[in-house]
Design an enzyme around this catalytic site. Structure first.
Site, PDB file in Angstrom:
ATOM      1  N   GLU A   1       4.760  14.956 -46.044  1.00 46.54           N
ATOM      2  CA  GLU A   1       5.065  13.290 -45.586  1.00 46.54           C
ATOM      3  C   GLU A   1       5.544  12.646 -46.825  1.00 46.54           C
ATOM      4  O   GLU A   1       6.384  11.726 -46.580  1.00 46.54           O
ATOM      5  CB  GLU A   1       3.720  12.602 -44.823  1.00 46.54           C
ATOM      6  CG  GLU A   1       4.400  11.360 -44.205  1.00 46.54           C
ATOM      7  CD  GLU A   1       3.262  10.723 -43.195  1.00 46.54           C
ATOM      8  OE1 GLU A   1       2.032  11.047 -43.275  1.00 46.54           O
ATOM      9  OE2 GLU A   1       3.741   9.770 -42.528  1.00 46.54           O
TER      10      GLU A   1
ATOM     11  N   HIS B   1      -7.658  38.439 -44.798  1.00 47.80           N
ATOM     12  CA  HIS B   1      -7.721  39.356 -43.775  1.00 47.80           C
ATOM     13  C   HIS B   1      -6.483  38.909 -42.948  1.00 47.80           C
ATOM     14  O   HIS B   1      -6.278  39.451 -41.897  1.00 47.80           O
ATOM     15  CB  HIS B   1      -8.907  39.669 -43.313  1.00 47.80           C
ATOM     16  CG  HIS B   1      -9.776  40.086 -44.291  1.00 47.80           C
ATOM     17  ND1 HIS B   1     -10.354  41.711 -44.227  1.00 47.80           N
ATOM     18  CD2 HIS B   1     -10.471  39.811 -45.343  1.00 47.80           C
ATOM     19  CE1 HIS B   1     -11.224  41.854 -45.139  1.00 47.80           C
ATOM     20  NE2 HIS B   1     -11.299  40.676 -45.777  1.00 47.80           N
TER      21      HIS B   1
ATOM     22  N   LYS C   1       9.441   8.144 -33.568  1.00 47.51           N
ATOM     23  CA  LYS C   1       9.046   7.074 -32.812  1.00 47.51           C
ATOM     24  C   LYS C   1      10.017   6.509 -31.557  1.00 47.51           C
ATOM     25  O   LYS C   1       9.728   6.275 -30.511  1.00 47.51           O
ATOM     26  CB  LYS C   1       8.202   6.082 -33.645  1.00 47.51           C
ATOM     27  CG  LYS C   1       6.812   6.536 -34.076  1.00 47.51           C
ATOM     28  CD  LYS C   1       6.118   5.375 -34.855  1.00 47.51           C
ATOM     29  CE  LYS C   1       4.929   5.809 -35.433  1.00 47.51           C
ATOM     30  NZ  LYS C   1       4.653   4.546 -36.263  1.00 47.51           N
TER      31      LYS C   1
END
Lengths: 520, 520
Positions: B310, B339, B441
């Site tokens: 960010e 793994h 937004k």
């Protein structure tokens, strides 16, 4: 591929509500056309795989996680697991289950638990859990993980389930041994509180038989860890928590049917593999960012990270040519992480494609105002992000599901299992082995061997009162070329302050900018 | 930088045991020398920042998260939070705390809870919790997240803490409103069960005052979400769970002292920023894979993903030039994930550097055999992986800590906060704004506006009995260019089956390969 379906490339399954929409991936018809022949060859290989060919040549193994789904839910083994879980729930003397496994034996079961029950299963009252036990996981050789679990486990009411195909996986073995010691210390017999999922004849199988464990479930050699979630490995932890595992398998089977279609344009796994190939130019040149718009599917990124990266991250292709392949996967849940790494996806480096996974059904209806509910906002944020990203030419793939339930999760698992297998064919690699993990295990053994040499030296009279740097210590214990490893072990000993070999303790201090060590 | 320290580039803090070892990053002295002048300029900017300069020019804001740590633990606000938390614990009527916040208001508090208490705090007996409450989080606008919490919350004994600087963050607002409605439905007053952390005068501040909330903690405008963990935002959830937050701040301050050193070779934040710069050629060309060898620090990758991506993922530099910067971060805990994605790191694409974080102190001592304990294996696996990776020329940075405790976590947070700020200077960007999040937004608002239009149309007589495709529906509701968004809302409505606008319900079916919709 037929142009009609590929422009736009959208696949819809009306029956389940599953939709794969690749419109935002910017695929050009010419690119797709070029993949028609490779995909046809890949399809032929998938047919061979499902017919029982040795598709893991290094390990001389069949790969049966697709075909096993055809029969598993009707098998005697399935019924046996269900009966075991029901008996545990009805018996009342087991209230907690500790699942001990790593990699595929941990991530899949954790993903499914979270999808089925959310994060607070253990805090629900017994009646809300239908008297199925609480579930805990240990998945590492960090003492903190086991200590944290032991702080809340009542050993006398706990069933410890150890999952390891070979039984030789060190992390799992360590937790099993430490747990057994905890039972011993508490004066409670371990065997009646222990169950195993392992290959018949394995080290774990022999150990469990010798210890008269309560139950041993056999695991087939043809099941790989990262593709074991719809089989016995996923089943045992799920059934013990009362999860409808038949629905998981049914979801997988349904997706298997959809993805056996030889026409790539009508096969979502082939479409997905083609999109990966085109986006990353067959070399994984773009990261795949997995963004489930669902709290319950929050572990999807982590699960796919294992499935994809362990399968596709390979040094050599099937002809032994060095290719350094891979497809990097990461991601956390949307929309909340839109306030985190999405800033970079929107504005920063254009080195990725995003994969959105959106279950459409709201878990609950919380109206926020007269026209919008909490779930409406979630959808609006997802659409807004797709719009923002595609508006800037960033690549987006979208999966839409009816709901975040276990049937749909089974579908997703089967979809990605097949997309990975098909993509591996396109790039001509073995998706089913993990030689890099073996290499790292061997390196770790070498490092541990250095520790044993160090301990040997520490026990000698020469070590008493010794002090000096790591290089001198390495020389003293007969491995002068292992300065780095010796330093690491001395650091570990100094910080923990425990006596080792002949009661010796190590301390450390900075002298002229580097750590120096002392032995008491 | 002085060659003595840079070959090998290792920084040691004897006091805390912190070590940063960049030997495996393959830094060449000439590369480091070239950065000497840029780092000197960056240092001057850091001095200006801490002196109160406007370092977030777009938003005309100071950046105070470094300097605040100098005074916070001695402030009246600190004492007020501590007294509040002690009163809650002693009062006995609050047994559960629901923390409601997203991004920085969620990831930091979650990371700290996990580091201090592990995953099972809520399952410990009240005495083991020293009577501090259980802690829950909602961090999204997914109804499942709140529904799962409500299933285990006793509202009459719950304190809901809403954290939002502006109070306008929609996800947080939604959870707050839905929660308030749940209290109303249960006939329990919300105000006495609600607390806020917000900016004085914000929408949330006004709402909380009007609702006579139990407590409102003020948050300064100069604190950014992703850098708020050592301040009030991190403090309130931590104190409520009995975490020694003074130790977190002390860890941060200690690292701040170490990283105010103008000599890059003696400053771990500058060394780290330089290593990032060199590894990614100043453009983030390599992913940073964060691998904490610690279950308790398992969320470190996610936390750093937000802090780094960010902050650094930006379209434009400080001169307005388009640069598309960024530094991709992901990672899960070692050794278990060895793994998983480690297969690709070992063998696959060489497009990353790994950052190992190893706390040396074992949480508990579990002997596995005469010579090795569970924690020894963890260290051996880490060393083995470093050896395997560096043996193949892959890049590795290593941080070693004395322990996975809250002081050391404070140090880590401060280290990365400063490394990010300095790296931002090196690449000449604003690390403290997030314009891409704002853009997303706005796009989401547009998408929601389409839904309102759709609802308006659905309420008209013309919609009754209507059926057709998304394009026709988009035209019918007056936004013909919004086919995609209209389709999404129709899908959402159809799957949820809820009546909207004038009681209308939507259904869907596949016709000729695409979804078509019907209105009742």
């Amino acid at each position: 591929m037929s142009a009609a379906v590929c422009r736009p490339p959208v696949f819809i399954d009306a029956e389940s509500g599953f939709t794969l929409d690749l419109t935002g991936m910017g695929l050009r018809p010419a690119q797709l056309a070029k993949l028609a022949a490779p995909l046809a060859r890949a399809h032929a290989e998938m047919v061979r795989l499902e017919a029982g060919a040795i598709k893991n040549p290094d390990e001389n193994r069949k790969v049966t996680h697709f075909s096993d789904r055809l029969t598993y839910a009707d098998s005697a083994q399935f019924r046996e697991v269900e009966a075991f879980a029901r008996a545990i729930a009805a018996g009342g003397e087991i209230e907690q289950v500790l699942v001990n496994g790593i990699g595929g034996s941990a991530l899949g079961p954790q993903l499914l638990q979270q999808a089925a029950h959310g994060p607070y299963w253990n805090e629900q009252a017994a009646a809300a859990r239908r008297h199925f036990p609480k579930i805990y996981f240990v998945d590492n050789t960090d003492s903190a993980g086991l200590a944290d679990a032991l702080a809340v486990l009542d050993l006398g009411k706990t069933l410890a389930v150890t999952i390891s195909k070979s039984g030789g996986t060190q992390e799992t073995k360590n937790n099993m041994l430490a747990l057994e010691a905890a039972y011993r210390a508490a004066g409670i017999p371990f065997g009646p509180h222990a169950a195993a999922v392992t290959m018949p004849g394995s080290e774990l199988d022999r150990y469990a038989r010798a210890g008269h464990w309560r139950q041993i479930f056999p695991m087939a050699d043809s099941i790989g860890g990262r593709t074991s979630e719809t089989n016995i490995v996923g089943h045992v932890p799920a059934a013990l928590a009362g999860i409808d595992f038949a629905a998981v398998v049914a979801g997988g089977r349904h997706m298997d049917e959809l993805t056996r279609n030889p026409d790539p344009a009508q096969n979502p796994a082939y479409l997905l593999a083609a999109a990966w190939y085109i986006a990353g130019r067959g070399k994984g040149e773009r990261n795949m960012v997995v963004v489930p718009y669902s709290d319950r599917l929050g572990l999807m990124g982590k699960y796919l990270q294992q499935l994809v990266m362990e399968s596709l991250g390979k040094e050599k292709d099937l002809d032994g040519k060095v290719v350094h392949q891979g497809l990097t996967v990461f991601g956390n849940k949307g929309g909340t992480d839109a306030h985190a790494y999405i800033q970079q996806l929107n504005d920063g480096r254009d080195d990725f494609f995003a994969l959105f996974i959106e279950p459409l059904r709201d878990a609950a209806h919380y109206p926020i105002d007269a026209q919008l509910s909490m779930g409406d906002y979630l959808h609006g944020f997802k659409e807004g992000l797709v719009r923002a990203l595609t508006g800037k030419g960033r690549r987006v793939a979208e999966i839409s599901l009816a709901a975040a339930d276990v049937f749909n999760l089974g579908m997703l698992i089967a979809l990605f299992e097949r997309a990975v297998a098909v993509y591996a064919e396109l790039i001509h690699i073995n998706a089913f082995h993990q030689p890099g993990v073996q290499a790292y295990k061997l390196a770790s053994k070498d490092v541990t061997a250095v520790y044993l040499k160090l301990q040997e030296w520490l026990a000698t009279p020469a070590a008493s009162g010794w002090h000096g740097g790591a290089a001198a210590a390495a020389a003293a214990c007969g491995c002068p070329e292992q300065v780095r490893s010796v330093a690491g072990w001395l650091d570990k000993l100094a910080v923990n302050g425990r006596a080792v070999a002949a009661g010796r303790r190590v301390s450390r201090a900075v002298v002229a900018g580097v750590w120096e060590y002392g032995v008491n």
